[in-house]
Design a protein around this motif. Structure first.
Motif, PDB file in Angstrom:
ATOM      1  N   TRP A 111       0.822  -1.208   0.000  1.00 30.39           N
ATOM      2  CA  TRP A 111       0.000   0.000   0.000  1.00 30.39           C
ATOM      3  C   TRP A 111       0.855   1.256   0.000  1.00 30.39           C
ATOM      4  O   TRP A 111       1.928   1.298   0.610  1.00 30.39           O
ATOM      5  CB  TRP A 111      -0.868   0.023   1.259  1.00 30.39           C
ATOM      6  CG  TRP A 111      -1.938  -1.004   1.303  1.00 30.39           C
ATOM      7  CD1 TRP A 111      -1.846  -2.266   1.813  1.00 30.39           C
ATOM      8  CD2 TRP A 111      -3.280  -0.866   0.814  1.00 30.39           C
ATOM      9  NE1 TRP A 111      -3.053  -2.916   1.681  1.00 30.39           N
ATOM     10  CE2 TRP A 111      -3.945  -2.092   1.072  1.00 30.39           C
ATOM     11  CE3 TRP A 111      -3.982   0.163   0.192  1.00 30.39           C
ATOM     12  CZ2 TRP A 111      -5.276  -2.293   0.722  1.00 30.39           C
ATOM     13  CZ3 TRP A 111      -5.303  -0.051  -0.141  1.00 30.39           C
ATOM     14  CH2 TRP A 111      -5.934  -1.264   0.115  1.00 30.39           C
ATOM     15  N   GLY A 112       0.341   2.272  -0.657  1.00 28.31           N
ATOM     16  CA  GLY A 112       0.939   3.579  -0.535  1.00 28.31           C
ATOM     17  C   GLY A 112       0.354   4.290   0.673  1.00 28.31           C
ATOM     18  O   GLY A 112      -0.528   3.763   1.362  1.00 28.31           O
ATOM     19  N   GLN A 113       0.836   5.485   0.909  1.00 27.08           N
ATOM     20  CA  GLN A 113       0.375   6.247   2.074  1.00 27.08           C
ATOM     21  C   GLN A 113      -0.867   7.072   1.770  1.00 27.08           C
ATOM     22  O   GLN A 113      -1.457   7.647   2.689  1.00 27.08           O
ATOM     23  CB  GLN A 113       1.511   7.144   2.580  1.00 27.08           C
ATOM     24  CG  GLN A 113       2.659   6.329   3.185  1.00 27.08           C
ATOM     25  CD  GLN A 113       3.664   7.211   3.889  1.00 27.08           C
ATOM     26  OE1 GLN A 113       3.963   8.310   3.444  1.00 27.08           O
ATOM     27  NE2 GLN A 113       4.221   6.713   4.979  1.00 27.08           N
ATOM     28  N   GLY A 114      -1.251   7.117   0.528  1.00 28.90           N
ATOM     29  CA  GLY A 114      -2.483   7.807   0.171  1.00 28.90           C
ATOM     30  C   GLY A 114      -2.266   9.235  -0.278  1.00 28.90           C
ATOM     31  O   GLY A 114      -1.275   9.881   0.065  1.00 28.90           O
ATOM     32  N   THR A 115      -3.221   9.707  -1.051  1.00 25.99           N
ATOM     33  CA  THR A 115      -3.233  11.104  -1.485  1.00 25.99           C
ATOM     34  C   THR A 115      -4.642  11.634  -1.244  1.00 25.99           C
ATOM     35  O   THR A 115      -5.631  10.979  -1.573  1.00 25.99           O
ATOM     36  CB  THR A 115      -2.794  11.244  -2.964  1.00 25.99           C
ATOM     37  OG1 THR A 115      -2.715  12.623  -3.316  1.00 25.99           O
ATOM     38  CG2 THR A 115      -3.735  10.529  -3.920  1.00 25.99           C
ATOM     39  N   ARG A 116      -4.719  12.809  -0.664  1.00 29.21           N
ATOM     40  CA  ARG A 116      -6.029  13.339  -0.240  1.00 29.21           C
ATOM     41  C   ARG A 116      -6.682  14.120  -1.363  1.00 29.21           C
ATOM     42  O   ARG A 116      -6.062  14.980  -1.989  1.00 29.21           O
ATOM     43  CB  ARG A 116      -5.856  14.229   0.991  1.00 29.21           C
ATOM     44  CG  ARG A 116      -7.146  14.731   1.588  1.00 29.21           C
ATOM     45  CD  ARG A 116      -6.880  15.522   2.861  1.00 29.21           C
ATOM     46  NE  ARG A 116      -6.213  14.702   3.871  1.00 29.21           N
ATOM     47  CZ  ARG A 116      -6.850  13.911   4.699  1.00 29.21           C
ATOM     48  NH1 ARG A 116      -8.169  13.810   4.665  1.00 29.21           N
ATOM     49  NH2 ARG A 116      -6.163  13.212   5.595  1.00 29.21           N
ATOM     50  N   VAL A 117      -7.950  13.826  -1.551  1.00 27.70           N
ATOM     51  CA  VAL A 117      -8.769  14.563  -2.517  1.00 27.70           C
ATOM     52  C   VAL A 117      -9.898  15.229  -1.745  1.00 27.70           C
ATOM     53  O   VAL A 117     -10.635  14.559  -1.007  1.00 27.70           O
ATOM     54  CB  VAL A 117      -9.343  13.625  -3.597  1.00 27.70           C
ATOM     55  CG1 VAL A 117     -10.329  14.374  -4.479  1.00 27.70           C
ATOM     56  CG2 VAL A 117      -8.214  13.026  -4.436  1.00 27.70           C
ATOM     57  N   THR A 118     -10.014  16.525  -1.924  1.00 34.46           N
ATOM     58  CA  THR A 118     -11.089  17.275  -1.276  1.00 34.46           C
ATOM     59  C   THR A 118     -11.871  18.004  -2.358  1.00 34.46           C
ATOM     60  O   THR A 118     -11.294  18.742  -3.158  1.00 34.46           O
ATOM     61  CB  THR A 118     -10.534  18.286  -0.268  1.00 34.46           C
ATOM     62  OG1 THR A 118      -9.732  17.594   0.705  1.00 34.46           O
ATOM     63  CG2 THR A 118     -11.669  19.007   0.445  1.00 34.46           C
TER      64      THR A 118
END
Length: 121
Positions: A111-118
């Motif tokens: 898994w990656g650490q994620g990227t936030r979408v708002t």
């Protein structure tokens, strides 16, 4: 060692588009299936799209028609194109990479650490 890194998130107005990228750096491994997941605040992580090594894709019904997944096998990258963004798309988007060890054929997922979408209304 396998590293998975997402990028491309940000703050977008409703109706806009984003392209998220996932890079899986993995010497001695081949990239098999890539999955994009998202986790909205207070909700469970959900699968939104997958693409296998042959390029076969699967998109969750909830986002079908707005989300598209693709990959570049030469670069070991995968992208998630999101169109007509809605406030309910607000979440952290995670890339899951299944890789095959080219020596042992063992398959593992990372898994990656994620990227936030708002998405603002």
């Amino acid at each position: 060692q396998v590293h998975v890194v997402e990028s491309g998130g940000g703050l977008v107005q409703a109706g806009g588009s984003l392209r998220l990228s996932c890079e899986a750096s993995a010497g001695g491994f081949s990239l098999e299936t890539v999955g994009w997941y998202r986790q909205a605040p207070g909700k469970q992580r959900e699968l939104v799209a997958t693409i296998d090594s042959a390029g076969k894709t699967s998109i969750a019904d909830s986002v079908k028609g707005r989300f598209a997944i693709s990959r570049d096998n030469a670069q070991d990258t995968a992208s998630l194109e999101i169109n007509n963004l809605k406030p309910e798309d607000t979440a952290v988007y995670y890339c899951n990479a299944v890789v095959r060890n080219m020596f042992s054929s063992e398959m593992t997922e990372h898994w990656g650490q994620g990227t936030r979408v708002t998405v603002s209304s």
